[in-house]
Design a protein around this motif. Structure first.
Motif, PDB file in Angstrom:
ATOM      1  N   ALA A 101      -3.097  -8.971   8.714  1.00 37.65           N
ATOM      2  CA  ALA A 101      -2.044  -8.541   9.544  1.00 37.65           C
ATOM      3  C   ALA A 101      -0.351  -8.968   9.086  1.00 37.65           C
ATOM      4  N   LYS A 102      -0.649 -10.274   8.711  1.00 36.53           N
ATOM      5  CA  LYS A 102       0.757 -10.970   8.332  1.00 36.53           C
ATOM      6  C   LYS A 102       1.090 -10.519   6.830  1.00 36.53           C
ATOM      7  N   GLY A 103       0.184  -9.849   5.996  1.00 39.35           N
ATOM      8  CA  GLY A 103       0.318  -9.742   4.533  1.00 39.35           C
ATOM      9  C   GLY A 103       0.929  -8.662   4.155  1.00 39.35           C
ATOM     10  N   GLY A 104       0.874  -8.345   2.765  1.00 43.36           N
ATOM     11  CA  GLY A 104       1.027  -6.972   2.216  1.00 43.36           C
ATOM     12  C   GLY A 104       0.375  -7.025   0.908  1.00 43.36           C
ATOM     13  N   LYS A 105       0.951  -5.975   0.350  1.00 47.73           N
ATOM     14  CA  LYS A 105       0.406  -5.575  -0.906  1.00 47.73           C
ATOM     15  C   LYS A 105       1.188  -5.349  -2.517  1.00 47.73           C
ATOM     16  N   TRP A 106       0.570  -6.049  -3.356  1.00 50.15           N
ATOM     17  CA  TRP A 106       1.154  -5.675  -4.718  1.00 50.15           C
ATOM     18  C   TRP A 106       0.699  -4.451  -5.215  1.00 50.15           C
ATOM     19  N   VAL A 107       1.539  -3.469  -5.575  1.00 49.79           N
ATOM     20  CA  VAL A 107       0.911  -2.070  -6.207  1.00 49.79           C
ATOM     21  C   VAL A 107       1.613  -1.745  -7.394  1.00 49.79           C
ATOM     22  N   VAL A 108       0.697  -1.098  -8.012  1.00 48.77           N
ATOM     23  CA  VAL A 108       1.375  -0.469  -9.292  1.00 48.77           C
ATOM     24  C   VAL A 108       0.337   0.971  -9.236  1.00 48.77           C
ATOM     25  N   THR A 152      -2.615  -9.331  -0.043  1.00 44.96           N
ATOM     26  CA  THR A 152      -2.333 -10.741   0.018  1.00 44.96           C
ATOM     27  C   THR A 152      -2.251 -11.095   1.662  1.00 44.96           C
ATOM     28  N   ARG A 153      -2.453 -12.264   2.154  1.00 46.32           N
ATOM     29  CA  ARG A 153      -2.451 -12.900   3.407  1.00 46.32           C
ATOM     30  C   ARG A 153      -1.248 -12.998   3.929  1.00 46.32           C
ATOM     31  N   THR A 154      -0.387 -13.483   3.174  1.00 48.22           N
ATOM     32  CA  THR A 154       0.940 -13.973   3.912  1.00 48.22           C
ATOM     33  C   THR A 154       2.277 -13.310   2.871  1.00 48.22           C
ATOM     34  N   CYS A 155       3.319 -12.513   3.681  1.00 49.55           N
ATOM     35  CA  CYS A 155       4.115 -11.775   2.861  1.00 49.55           C
ATOM     36  C   CYS A 155       5.466 -12.769   3.033  1.00 49.55           C
ATOM     37  N   GLY A 156       5.539 -13.719   3.906  1.00 50.48           N
ATOM     38  CA  GLY A 156       6.653 -14.478   4.088  1.00 50.48           C
ATOM     39  C   GLY A 156       7.070 -15.605   2.971  1.00 50.48           C
ATOM     40  N   LYS A 157       6.127 -16.039   2.112  1.00 48.38           N
ATOM     41  CA  LYS A 157       6.109 -17.067   1.176  1.00 48.38           C
ATOM     42  C   LYS A 157       6.440 -16.338  -0.236  1.00 48.38           C
ATOM     43  N   ARG A 158       7.797 -16.013  -0.333  1.00 47.82           N
ATOM     44  CA  ARG A 158       8.252 -15.291  -1.392  1.00 47.82           C
ATOM     45  C   ARG A 158       7.934 -16.098  -2.793  1.00 47.82           C
ATOM     46  N   GLN A 181       4.761  -4.518  -0.980  1.00 53.72           N
ATOM     47  CA  GLN A 181       5.252  -4.150   0.396  1.00 53.72           C
ATOM     48  C   GLN A 181       4.423  -4.914   1.486  1.00 53.72           C
ATOM     49  N   ALA A 182       5.134  -5.026   2.531  1.00 54.09           N
ATOM     50  CA  ALA A 182       4.254  -5.823   3.558  1.00 54.09           C
ATOM     51  C   ALA A 182       3.646  -4.800   4.442  1.00 54.09           C
ATOM     52  N   HIS A 183       2.229  -4.979   4.832  1.00 52.08           N
ATOM     53  CA  HIS A 183       1.678  -4.065   5.715  1.00 52.08           C
ATOM     54  C   HIS A 183       2.441  -3.487   6.983  1.00 52.08           C
ATOM     55  N   SER A 184       3.140  -4.403   7.494  1.00 55.10           N
ATOM     56  CA  SER A 184       3.933  -4.201   8.686  1.00 55.10           C
ATOM     57  C   SER A 184       4.816  -2.766   8.445  1.00 55.10           C
ATOM     58  N   ASP A 185       5.254  -2.865   7.063  1.00 61.27           N
ATOM     59  CA  ASP A 185       6.132  -1.757   6.714  1.00 61.27           C
ATOM     60  C   ASP A 185       5.291  -0.537   6.469  1.00 61.27           C
ATOM     61  N   LYS A 194      11.607  -3.938   4.055  1.00 59.32           N
ATOM     62  CA  LYS A 194      11.782  -5.370   4.762  1.00 59.32           C
ATOM     63  C   LYS A 194      11.307  -6.509   3.546  1.00 59.32           C
ATOM     64  N   ASP A 195      10.157  -6.598   3.396  1.00 61.31           N
ATOM     65  CA  ASP A 195       9.730  -7.567   2.566  1.00 61.31           C
ATOM     66  C   ASP A 195       9.133  -6.936   1.206  1.00 61.31           C
ATOM     67  N   LYS A 196      10.199  -6.227   0.454  1.00 58.02           N
ATOM     68  CA  LYS A 196       9.886  -5.786  -1.002  1.00 58.02           C
ATOM     69  C   LYS A 196      10.416  -6.323  -2.166  1.00 58.02           C
ATOM     70  N   TYR A 197       9.511  -7.075  -2.460  1.00 56.98           N
ATOM     71  CA  TYR A 197       9.685  -7.932  -3.847  1.00 56.98           C
ATOM     72  C   TYR A 197       9.203  -6.889  -5.316  1.00 56.98           C
TER      73      TYR A 197
END
Ligand code: MGP
Length: 199
Positions: A101-108, A152-158, A181-185, A194-197
């Motif tokens: 829920a608070k995570g995101g994904k690295w995508v290629v 990944t579990r947490t997207c806040g820890k850059r 990309q954060a899952h919330s997005d 928002k959390d796009k690295y």
């Protein structure tokens, strides 16, 4: 002649020595569950989407991983729109699961090549330093491209997040842009970043 490892009074035969009659297995650090969905409707409801998810198998040893890997359809054999989801046991491969829920994904995303087989092995190379941060991996096939994502579990820890991104990119050895990309997005319709690295 099978290689047999003798240890005290027990006799062990490894899978390398005898792929059929081996009697020792190598435990993985976690149990993993493989899920499958065949894709389909463009914007399914959350309920329809999760009903299409099929739990296939759970394994916790190297030997059982190979047993699964060698016996399922390869990603390039799946119909366009389909996804394999390999997640730690107990984590459902959906945004809604507490671990994601608070995570995101690295995508290629890679254009399909003529023989389109490279994608089949990519998930063998995905091991990480921040192991606790990893929830799972999703392998997807679409009409013109394949995609692999690490959840990944947490997207806040850059810093941690980017380290995972670099490792993922290094492991795959692909010279393309990897995006986080954060899952919330992802779960919102409309513009997001928002959390796009990027690595
Ligand atoms: P997708 O397959 O992750 O995106 O999600 P893609 O590949 O860009 O789109 P596709 O149409 O080419 O497959 C596709 C759709 O599935 C999303 O828009 C959601 O409707 C649904 N969906 C995907 N995921 C990962 C989830 C999820 O975790 N929860 C819910 N409720 N729906 C999801």
């Amino acid at each position: 002649m099978p290689t047999v490892v003798e240890q005290d009074d027990a006799t062990y035969t490894t899978v390398l020595a005898d792929p059929v009659h081996f009697n020792v297995k190598h435990p993985l650090y976690h149990s993993w569950t493989l899920w499958y969905d065949q894709g389909g409707k463009k914007t399914p409801s959350a309920q329809t989407w999760s009903q299409n998810l099929k739990e296939l198998v759970t394994f916790d040893t190297v030997e059982d991983f190979w047993g699964v890997y060698n016996n399922i359809a390869k990603i390039n054999e799946l119909q366009s729109g389909a996804n394999y989801h390999l997640f730690k046991k107990g984590i459902k491969p959906m945004w809604e699961d507490a671990a994601n829920a608070k995570g995101g994904k690295w995508v290629v995303q890679m254009p399909k090549t003529r023989n389109n087989t490279e994608i089949n092995d990519y998930w063998l190379y995905t091991t990480f330093e921040y192991e606790d941060e990893i929830c799972g991996a999703v392998m997807s096939t679409r009409r013109a491209f394949n995609r692999i994502a690490i959840w990944t579990r947490t997207c806040g820890k850059r810093e941690v997040c980017e380290r995972i991104g670099y490792q993922f990119k290094e492991a795959l050895g692909i010279n393309m842009q990897f995006e986080f990309q954060a899952h919330s997005d992802a779960s919102k319709s409309g513009p997001y970043n928002k959390d796009k690295y990027v690595v």
